[in-house]
Write a protein that holds these residues in place. Structure first.
Motif, PDB file in Angstrom:
ATOM      1  N   UNK A 174     -26.489   6.990  -2.015  1.00  0.00           N
ATOM      2  CA  UNK A 174     -25.406   7.787  -2.330  1.00  0.00           C
ATOM      3  C   UNK A 174     -25.679   9.056  -2.131  1.00  0.00           C
ATOM      4  N   UNK A 175     -24.598  10.062  -1.905  1.00  0.00           N
ATOM      5  CA  UNK A 175     -24.575  11.182  -1.442  1.00  0.00           C
ATOM      6  C   UNK A 175     -23.675  11.926  -2.521  1.00  0.00           C
ATOM      7  N   UNK A 176     -23.464  13.318  -2.546  1.00  0.00           N
ATOM      8  CA  UNK A 176     -22.940  14.198  -3.512  1.00  0.00           C
ATOM      9  C   UNK A 176     -21.751  14.652  -2.577  1.00  0.00           C
ATOM     10  N   UNK A 177     -20.395  14.462  -3.454  1.00  0.00           N
ATOM     11  CA  UNK A 177     -19.360  15.243  -2.920  1.00  0.00           C
ATOM     12  C   UNK A 177     -18.570  15.663  -4.050  1.00  0.00           C
ATOM     13  N   UNK A 178     -18.188  16.985  -3.908  1.00  0.00           N
ATOM     14  CA  UNK A 178     -17.825  17.680  -5.305  1.00  0.00           C
ATOM     15  C   UNK A 178     -16.257  17.176  -5.434  1.00  0.00           C
ATOM     16  N   UNK A 179     -15.694  16.871  -4.658  1.00  0.00           N
ATOM     17  CA  UNK A 179     -14.099  16.401  -4.900  1.00  0.00           C
ATOM     18  C   UNK A 179     -13.832  15.094  -4.882  1.00  0.00           C
ATOM     19  N   UNK A 180     -14.672  14.040  -4.687  1.00  0.00           N
ATOM     20  CA  UNK A 180     -14.409  12.736  -4.760  1.00  0.00           C
ATOM     21  C   UNK A 180     -15.663  11.775  -4.911  1.00  0.00           C
ATOM     22  N   UNK A 181     -15.337  10.390  -4.909  1.00  0.00           N
ATOM     23  CA  UNK A 181     -16.487   9.463  -5.058  1.00  0.00           C
ATOM     24  C   UNK A 181     -16.403   8.510  -3.785  1.00  0.00           C
ATOM     25  N   UNK A 182     -17.169   8.690  -2.858  1.00  0.00           N
ATOM     26  CA  UNK A 182     -16.965   7.871  -1.705  1.00  0.00           C
ATOM     27  C   UNK A 182     -17.843   6.714  -1.610  1.00  0.00           C
ATOM     28  N   UNK A 183     -18.418   6.083  -2.660  1.00  0.00           N
ATOM     29  CA  UNK A 183     -19.200   4.976  -2.555  1.00  0.00           C
ATOM     30  C   UNK A 183     -18.907   3.930  -3.257  1.00  0.00           C
ATOM     31  N   UNK A 184     -19.206   2.766  -3.152  1.00  0.00           N
ATOM     32  CA  UNK A 184     -18.743   1.553  -3.868  1.00  0.00           C
ATOM     33  C   UNK A 184     -20.319   1.186  -4.634  1.00  0.00           C
ATOM     34  N   UNK A 185     -20.295   1.217  -5.837  1.00  0.00           N
ATOM     35  CA  UNK A 185     -21.556   1.298  -6.438  1.00  0.00           C
ATOM     36  C   UNK A 185     -21.552   0.202  -7.428  1.00  0.00           C
ATOM     37  N   UNK A 186     -20.768  -0.592  -8.006  1.00  0.00           N
ATOM     38  CA  UNK A 186     -20.865  -1.495  -9.303  1.00  0.00           C
ATOM     39  C   UNK A 186     -21.928  -2.528  -9.125  1.00  0.00           C
ATOM     40  N   UNK A 187     -21.913  -3.039  -8.076  1.00  0.00           N
ATOM     41  CA  UNK A 187     -22.926  -4.259  -7.790  1.00  0.00           C
ATOM     42  C   UNK A 187     -24.458  -3.752  -7.749  1.00  0.00           C
ATOM     43  N   UNK A 188     -24.602  -2.532  -7.186  1.00  0.00           N
ATOM     44  CA  UNK A 188     -25.959  -1.978  -7.239  1.00  0.00           C
ATOM     45  C   UNK A 188     -26.361  -1.305  -8.669  1.00  0.00           C
ATOM     46  N   UNK A 189     -25.404  -0.632  -9.395  1.00  0.00           N
ATOM     47  CA  UNK A 189     -25.563  -0.369 -10.727  1.00  0.00           C
ATOM     48  C   UNK A 189     -25.716  -1.527 -11.678  1.00  0.00           C
ATOM     49  N   UNK A 190     -25.094  -2.393 -11.573  1.00  0.00           N
ATOM     50  CA  UNK A 190     -25.414  -3.632 -12.255  1.00  0.00           C
ATOM     51  C   UNK A 190     -26.682  -4.125 -12.039  1.00  0.00           C
ATOM     52  N   UNK A 191     -27.240  -4.364 -10.751  1.00  0.00           N
ATOM     53  CA  UNK A 191     -28.620  -4.665 -10.504  1.00  0.00           C
ATOM     54  C   UNK A 191     -29.813  -3.711 -10.965  1.00  0.00           C
TER      55      UNK A 191
END
Length: 474
Positions: A174-191
């Motif tokens: 993932x990368x940083x964006x100060x204005x939004x969230x560009x990533x889909x991460x729920x599956x990775x976070x659960x793992x």
């Protein structure tokens, strides 16, 4: 003369007639030894008032999760797993985050203090120096692990949110964006969370684990699991993000239920703030303290605590006191909230005198403070006397569409006095860093408490020469 036999028969007949005409006398009950009494059922065992032993605590926070969830009446089935958890646990029906954006909200999670009372930078993505005390530091000192798994680069090391955590991981890629969230991460976070909790060194003693799910944060994206009829509006896609996140939280709960530590584990689910979809002509979150931005879900599933719903107002100022109480740790001296453990186990949930909300000023957020007492909510813009203030009756106007400050001057006077009294007890600290704040002021606050006053040799000599209290008696 009748014979004696006949006379005797006549006498018996007369006695029989006499007995039939007289009522029988009540008979004494048989002695107890002849008929033992029926055994009484044992009285029900008293309900527990708190955990029988220190518990593990898992906190699952979901970014931007609104309060209008299915268990609260929302018609769309956007969170089946959390709805099932709500049916099994304790639901706070009138819960609020203290602030309306992440950087201040999560600091309240960890410190049990209002963000304005913490040493902090004046930027929007606020950092917290180690001069603050977060409860995971106390867990660390007690030999108990605190584990963090996150899906936004704000949580990367450097902002101080990780103080006291023995493991702190960010999903990869993932990368940083100060204005939004560009990533889909729920599956990775659960793992990632499951990986942390699969290590015996993390779970052989009571532990705290926290994962912050990001996907309901904008940008709102559609997922294949979402029904086509939900449409493609912002709210439709947001609902789809919630469904997607709920699915992966459900996958984590399936994993957790199979672990040896599960039976001794409390699960907490909440949000860092809500989300606006045009209410008050606003979208997304931060900058204000409207109900749509601070009302959040708050669920607990605690071993030994029976399911219930609690409608007494509560805020996340009570989060840290509750977590350390569940883990068998004494409250930190600086806590500004109270443990919810007694009411989680069935004790009455008393009404609080006042509910406090705030946005500490930074480079993007203007100063906002609010209090709620009963149905009345007062919002004050800025910190000084005379700044704009708005009064709402949440009982009649839950959407805060009608400011009644001019219509009810007596209520305004009473609430303003309560506001001043309340915030006089909340010692605000100016932010530091030299940046320009939203009001145009410069952030010139302290990084930590003042250093102890230096002691001169003369003062040291005088202190040593002075008689000491509690000395030996002659």
């Amino acid at each position: 003369m009748p014979s004696r036999a006949v006379a005797y028969c006549l006498l018996l007949s007369a006695l029989a007639c006499d007995r039939s005409e007289k009522p029988e006398q009540a008979q004494a009950p048989a002695p107890s030894r002849a008929a033992p009494p029926t055994a009484r059922s044992a009285p029900p065992a008293p309900k527990p008032q708190r955990p029988a032993e220190p518990l593990n605590v898992i906190l699952l926070s979901v970014d931007s999760l609104r309060a209008d969830m299915p268990w609260a009446g929302y018609e769309r089935p956007i969170a089946p797993n959390l709805t099932q958890l709500a049916a099994q646990g304790i639901v706070y029906e009138n819960a609020r985050s203290v602030a309306s954006y992440t950087a201040q909200s999560v600091a309240v999670f960890l410190s049990g203090r209002y963000a304005s009372t913490l040493y902090r930078q004046g930027v929007f993505f606020t950092g917290y120096p180690d001069s603050n005390l977060f409860f995971p530091e106390v867990l660390r000192d007690a030999g108990l692990p605190a584990l963090g798994a996150h899906a936004h680069m704000y949580f990367h090391r450097g902002k101080g949110i990780d103080q006291g955590f023995s493991a702190w991981e960010i999903v990869k890629g993932i990368s940083f964006d100060s204005s939004t969230d560009n990533h889909v991460t729920s599956e990775k976070l659960t793992a990632l969370l499951a990986e942390l909790l699969s290590k015996p060194e993390h779970t052989k003693q009571p532990f705290f684990a926290w994962a912050h799910y990001m996907d309901p944060h904008d940008q709102y994206q559609r997922h294949a699991m979402c029904p086509k009829e939900w449409g493609r509006s912002n709210r439709d896609r947001y609902d789809c993000e919630v469904l997607f996140t709920d699915h992966h939280i459900g996958e984590f709960l399936k994993f957790a239920e199979k672990q040896p530590w599960w039976e001794r584990t409390a699960v907490i689910v909440t949000a860092d703030h809500g989300e606006a979809f045009g209410e008050h002509d606003m979208w997304k979150h931060a900058f204000e303290l409207w109900e749509v931005l601070v009302r959040v879900p708050w669920l607990f599933k605690v071993p030994g605590a029976e399911p219930r719903r609690i409608d007494a107002p509560r805020t996340h100022i009570d989060m840290a006191p509750t977590i350390v109480d569940l883990m068998g740790i004494e409250p930190l001296p600086g806590f500004m909230g109270k443990s919810l453990v007694p009411e989680l186990f069935g004790a009455p949930a008393p009404q609080r005198d006042v509910i406090v909300l705030e946005l500490a000023e930074d480079s993007h957020n203007p100063a906002r403070r609010a209090i709620i007492q009963g149905d009345y909510k007062l919002i004050v813009h800025g910190y000084k006397q005379g700044y704009r203030q708005e009064l709402y009756d949440l009982g009649k106007d839950p959407g805060e569409t009608r400011d009644i400050a001019k219509e009810e001057p007596e209520a305004l006077t009473r609430m303003r006095a309560l506001f001043e009294e309340t915030f006089a007890k909340i010692p605000s600290i100016e932010p530091y860093g030299g940046m320009t704040l939203k009001s145009g002021r410069t952030a010139r606050g302290p990084v930590g408490p003042p250093a102890p006053k230096a002691t001169t040799p003369e003062e040291t000599d005088a202190r040593e020469a002075a008689p000491q209290a509690g000395g030996d008696k002659q």
